[in-house]
Design a protein around this motif. Structure first.
Motif, mmCIF file in Angstrom:
data_model
loop_
_atom_site.group_PDB
_atom_site.id
_atom_site.type_symbol
_atom_site.label_atom_id
_atom_site.label_comp_id
_atom_site.label_asym_id
_atom_site.label_seq_id
_atom_site.Cartn_x
_atom_site.Cartn_y
_atom_site.Cartn_z
ATOM 1 N N ILE A 101 -24.689 -7.236 -50.619
ATOM 2 C CA ILE A 101 -24.320 -6.351 -51.725
ATOM 3 C C ILE A 101 -25.109 -6.711 -52.979
ATOM 4 C CG2 ILE A 101 -21.993 -5.990 -50.835
ATOM 5 C CD1 ILE A 101 -21.020 -7.849 -53.068
ATOM 6 N N LEU A 119 -26.010 -7.039 -57.066
ATOM 7 C CA LEU A 119 -25.312 -7.610 -58.213
ATOM 8 C C LEU A 119 -25.876 -7.078 -59.505
ATOM 9 C CD1 LEU A 119 -25.308 -11.338 -57.164
ATOM 10 C CD2 LEU A 119 -23.382 -9.775 -57.268
ATOM 11 N N LEU A 154 -19.741 -10.479 -42.682
ATOM 12 C CA LEU A 154 -20.064 -11.623 -43.525
ATOM 13 C C LEU A 154 -20.673 -11.099 -44.813
ATOM 14 C CD1 LEU A 154 -20.040 -14.776 -42.735
ATOM 15 C CD2 LEU A 154 -22.501 -14.549 -42.937
ATOM 16 N N LEU A 155 -20.161 -11.567 -45.927
ATOM 17 C CA LEU A 155 -20.602 -11.040 -47.211
ATOM 18 C C LEU A 155 -21.712 -11.903 -47.810
ATOM 19 C CD1 LEU A 155 -19.879 -8.781 -49.190
ATOM 20 C CD2 LEU A 155 -18.366 -10.395 -50.350
ATOM 21 N N THR A 160 -24.615 -12.104 -51.076
ATOM 22 C CA THR A 160 -25.039 -11.483 -52.325
ATOM 23 C C THR A 160 -26.554 -11.403 -52.352
ATOM 24 O OG1 THR A 160 -25.210 -13.582 -53.475
ATOM 25 C CG2 THR A 160 -23.082 -12.485 -53.524
ATOM 26 N N GLU A 194 -28.365 -12.232 -54.503
ATOM 27 C CA GLU A 194 -28.881 -13.426 -55.143
ATOM 28 C C GLU A 194 -29.572 -14.356 -54.146
ATOM 29 O OE1 GLU A 194 -26.803 -16.432 -58.375
ATOM 30 O OE2 GLU A 194 -25.795 -15.888 -56.530
ATOM 31 N N GLU A 195 -29.009 -14.437 -52.968
ATOM 32 C CA GLU A 195 -29.591 -15.332 -51.969
ATOM 33 C C GLU A 195 -30.945 -14.838 -51.475
ATOM 34 O OE1 GLU A 195 -27.974 -17.951 -49.106
ATOM 35 O OE2 GLU A 195 -26.181 -16.683 -49.093
ATOM 36 N N ASP A 206 -34.198 -15.511 -48.283
ATOM 37 C CA ASP A 206 -33.776 -16.724 -47.589
ATOM 38 C C ASP A 206 -32.413 -16.539 -46.935
ATOM 39 O OD1 ASP A 206 -36.044 -17.920 -48.340
ATOM 40 O OD2 ASP A 206 -35.170 -19.080 -49.997
ATOM 41 N N ARG A 217 -32.775 -14.471 -43.818
ATOM 42 C CA ARG A 217 -33.402 -15.261 -42.763
ATOM 43 C C ARG A 217 -32.404 -16.279 -42.207
ATOM 44 N NH1 ARG A 217 -38.932 -15.588 -43.127
ATOM 45 N NH2 ARG A 217 -38.753 -15.792 -45.381
ATOM 46 N N ARG A 218 -31.680 -16.886 -43.093
ATOM 47 C CA ARG A 218 -30.738 -17.913 -42.671
ATOM 48 C C ARG A 218 -29.695 -17.362 -41.694
ATOM 49 N NH1 ARG A 218 -25.824 -19.359 -44.465
ATOM 50 N NH2 ARG A 218 -25.919 -17.909 -46.209
ATOM 51 N N VAL A 219 -29.012 -16.303 -42.088
ATOM 52 C CA VAL A 219 -27.940 -15.812 -41.208
ATOM 53 C C VAL A 219 -28.492 -15.224 -39.913
ATOM 54 C CG1 VAL A 219 -26.303 -15.419 -43.075
ATOM 55 C CG2 VAL A 219 -27.829 -13.570 -42.381
ATOM 56 N N ASP A 276 -31.455 -16.342 -38.409
ATOM 57 C CA ASP A 276 -32.020 -17.431 -37.610
ATOM 58 C C ASP A 276 -30.949 -18.347 -37.023
ATOM 59 O OD1 ASP A 276 -34.470 -16.448 -38.140
ATOM 60 O OD2 ASP A 276 -35.119 -18.070 -39.465
ATOM 61 N N THR A 277 -29.854 -18.520 -37.747
ATOM 62 C CA THR A 277 -28.804 -19.381 -37.221
ATOM 63 C C THR A 277 -27.890 -18.617 -36.265
ATOM 64 O OG1 THR A 277 -27.317 -18.860 -39.045
ATOM 65 C CG2 THR A 277 -28.744 -20.772 -39.332
ATOM 66 N N ARG A 308 -33.630 -24.054 -37.257
ATOM 67 C CA ARG A 308 -32.349 -23.709 -37.878
ATOM 68 C C ARG A 308 -31.268 -23.935 -36.854
ATOM 69 N NH1 ARG A 308 -32.173 -21.726 -43.212
ATOM 70 N NH2 ARG A 308 -33.908 -20.320 -43.587
ATOM 71 N N PRO A 309 -30.339 -24.822 -37.113
ATOM 72 C CA PRO A 309 -29.287 -25.064 -36.119
ATOM 73 C C PRO A 309 -28.513 -23.783 -35.815
ATOM 74 C CG PRO A 309 -28.911 -26.338 -38.127
ATOM 75 C CD PRO A 309 -30.227 -25.668 -38.281
ATOM 76 N N ALA A 358 -25.588 -21.542 -35.415
ATOM 77 C CA ALA A 358 -24.288 -21.647 -36.078
ATOM 78 C C ALA A 358 -23.140 -21.806 -35.078
ATOM 79 C CB ALA A 358 -24.046 -20.426 -36.965
ATOM 80 N N VAL A 372 -18.968 -16.571 -46.269
ATOM 81 C CA VAL A 372 -17.701 -15.884 -46.531
ATOM 82 C C VAL A 372 -17.562 -14.650 -45.648
ATOM 83 C CG1 VAL A 372 -16.375 -14.623 -48.258
ATOM 84 C CG2 VAL A 372 -17.607 -16.703 -48.902
ATOM 85 N N LEU A 373 -16.447 -14.590 -44.966
ATOM 86 C CA LEU A 373 -16.129 -13.441 -44.129
ATOM 87 C C LEU A 373 -15.185 -12.548 -44.912
ATOM 88 C CD1 LEU A 373 -16.811 -12.974 -40.997
ATOM 89 C CD2 LEU A 373 -14.360 -13.268 -40.701
#
Lengths: 336, 336
Positions: free
Chosen positions: A66, A68, A96-97, A99, A101-102, A105, A108-110, A112-113, B46-47, B49, B95-96
């Motif tokens: 979302i 900001l 999963l929420l 922002t 702001e992230e 990265d 990619r993080r959510v 890739d993991t 990346r581990p 999750a 955050v979910l």
DNA sequence: GCGGGACGTCGAAGCGCTTCGATGGAGGAA
DNA sequence: TTCCTCCATCGAAGCGCTTCGACGTCCCGC
């Protein structure tokens, strides 16, 4: 914690049979299925989400990014988020929420993991830095909004161009000949937010087509700015009788300003707007408006995403047809 | 996908060493740790999750339940949600998002499936049906708001009682002797939303203590309702010179109504409000207000939750001290 | 009466990670 | 030198589930 082996023991079958009975991925006899279901209820079994995700390589979670930023109307974002969650739950998925702001990265993080299976990204810019990343991820995504270069991406949005046209056409149909667009704050255009520009295009195109004199004015989201814009409009277009507003925040102050400047709505001035229905209807002068269907947008995004997750082909572009609702802010132009 | 064994091979160590090097849960030599980190960077590891959650029995995800009801101001919810996400990320958590619509089942589901480690629940009612469930869950939770019976639960909120008092005391300090509270919509009180009632208590107590004449008026969140309330106030309390507003939505229409009824703000009538600072500052007449610190609330909730997750004891009740900011809507009462 | 499908169920492997106990080697004390 | 300790690292087990191949068993057709 009660696990699948407990259920299996209780039902007198093997764990794999329980799994199949619950998922339906292999035929299981009526009788066995009933016993399994009874055991599940009796023990209050809930499959462990991570175990399931690890074994099945599906987390059943969607990411929602979302915005900001300033100039984005908050209730629209919230309603959208709620509709995404609600729609996702219908498909047995969670949300999963994230922002904005992230940034990249975070995406990619959510991905890739393997925290999430797929992504919904709001507030897409014309030249959005996240686009290459989204294309390269191994997970499907749906964008809300249209970037300039949308090839290879799935996008959903209100047809803002058509919405702009619709607003002008309504005014033209009522006999108005001189119109203006009061738009979003300048920074929204500067950073290339697609939908804002599309409204301008639609507005301008329809005005030209209908032979109307027209001007476009960005406007800060403050009452003072609304007042200034109102004054400026009357100065620069003395014959003005129709205004299209694409800026929820200044709708009310703008009407106030016009009336304080001696123009009655809709007696002297007709107004159409692009904004959420609740906003339009709650104003002192309920405004004829094209709805911003945030709930429908959220549902469509989820629908598309889940179809992509099943491997189905989906259209790259989905434009929702705008609908205009007549309210008290529009009237035919007085005969000259 | 690159996994821990790939990193281990690349660094010339065993997978468990990689795990320890990254988590720091056992001493690892400087030299080895550097090699592992280099391998992680080189391979972009990346581990996974779910694998991590399954093995470590920690998902690193928090649930956030947001309200959908009428009478809850949307921007406050959104700002709160954003601050929760931001704070959670600082602790390496995600955050979910859950809607209140899912109710108790939703809470139980995400807890029982181990989808989340802990929960944040907004918009808690005085007699909230979710309380017994939250107490019985094996996962910690933090409530935003205070139920009547808060024992065994961790609650955070603005001290609304003190906020109500503060608003009255400011008016009393300026010499006002007859005051009124324009409150939330009636349904908010009917369903027992704690914070709304606390404002009333604080308002009434402070008015009594200061020897002021006072009345309380719930108010629907529409301009028309604001107008009606304004008229009624002047009828029932002709000597009224101070108003406390706890209802963001009608703040502007209320001021409009008063002025249309011939009362200048703050000349004839002083107004204090409990609302987000941005709302108060953006009004035509900037309003002296007690801020609704949604961002701070979100951070505190996350801080508390993560301390609980580490097993630490935390206070059951956290009340944020209200702060009042002077703006243009208050002035000393004219000498009689 | 016997071979061959279906159908329903089972066992085992494996998803990628953490964690526990064990191991080896270096270093200090005697 | 020998013994013990401590530190750094390894191997294996196991988290709870899904899924694949295999294994009866039953029934049908000839």
């Amino acid at each position: 914690m009660v696990k699948i082996t407990d259920v299996a023991r209780n039902a007198g079958v093997s764990p794999s049979t329980v799994s199949y009975a619950l998922s339906g991925k292999r035929p299981i006899s009526e009788e066995t299925r009933r016993r399994v279901e009874a055991a599940v209820r009796e023990l209050g079994y809930r499959p462990h989400a991570s175990a399931r995700a690890l074994a099945g390589s599906r987390s059943n979670v969607l990411a929602l990014v979302i915005p900001l930023r300033t100039g984005i109307h908050v209730p629209v974002v919230t309603q959208f988020a709620v509709s995404v969650v609600t729609a996702a739950r219908r498909y047995d998925h969670d949300v999963l929420l994230l922002t904005q702001e992230e940034g990249e990265d975070g995406l990619r993080r959510v991905a890739d993991t393997a925290l999430v299976d797929a992504l919904i990204v709001m507030d897409v810019q014309l030249h959005d830095p996240r686009l290459p990343l989204l294309r390269s991820l191994d997970r499907p995504s749906v964008l809300i909004g249209f970037p300039r270069e949308a090839a290879g991406l799935t996008c959903v949005d209100l047809d803002f161009r058509a919405a702009g046209e619709l607003c002008v056409e309504r005014l033209a149909g009522l006999g108005h000949r001189v119109v203006a667009l009061v738009g979003s704050p300048p920074e929204v255009y500067v950073r290339g937010t697609a939908f804002a520009q599309r409204v301008v295009q639609g507005f301008t195109a329809a005005a030209d087509r209908c032979g109307l004199a027209s001007r476009v004015h960005p406007c800060e989201a403050t009452p003072a700015a609304a007042r200034r814009v109102a004054e400026r409009l009357l100065r620069e277009q003395p014959a003005l009788t129709g205004v299209v507003v694409h800026n929820e925040a200044v709708l009310e102050p703008l009407i106030d300003a016009f009336e304080q400047l001696g123009l009655r709505v809709p007696g002297d001035l007709s107004i159409t707007a692009i904004c959420p229905d609740e906003t339009a209807a709650a104003l002192r002068v309920p405004v004829t408006s094209v709805a911003l269907p945030s709930a429908e947008l959220g549902e469509r995004a989820v629908d598309l995403l889940l179809r992509k997750l099943t491997g189905a082909e989906v259209p790259e572009a989905t434009l929702l047809t705008p609908h205009l609702t007549n309210r008290a802010s529009t009237a035919p132009r007085d005969a000259p």
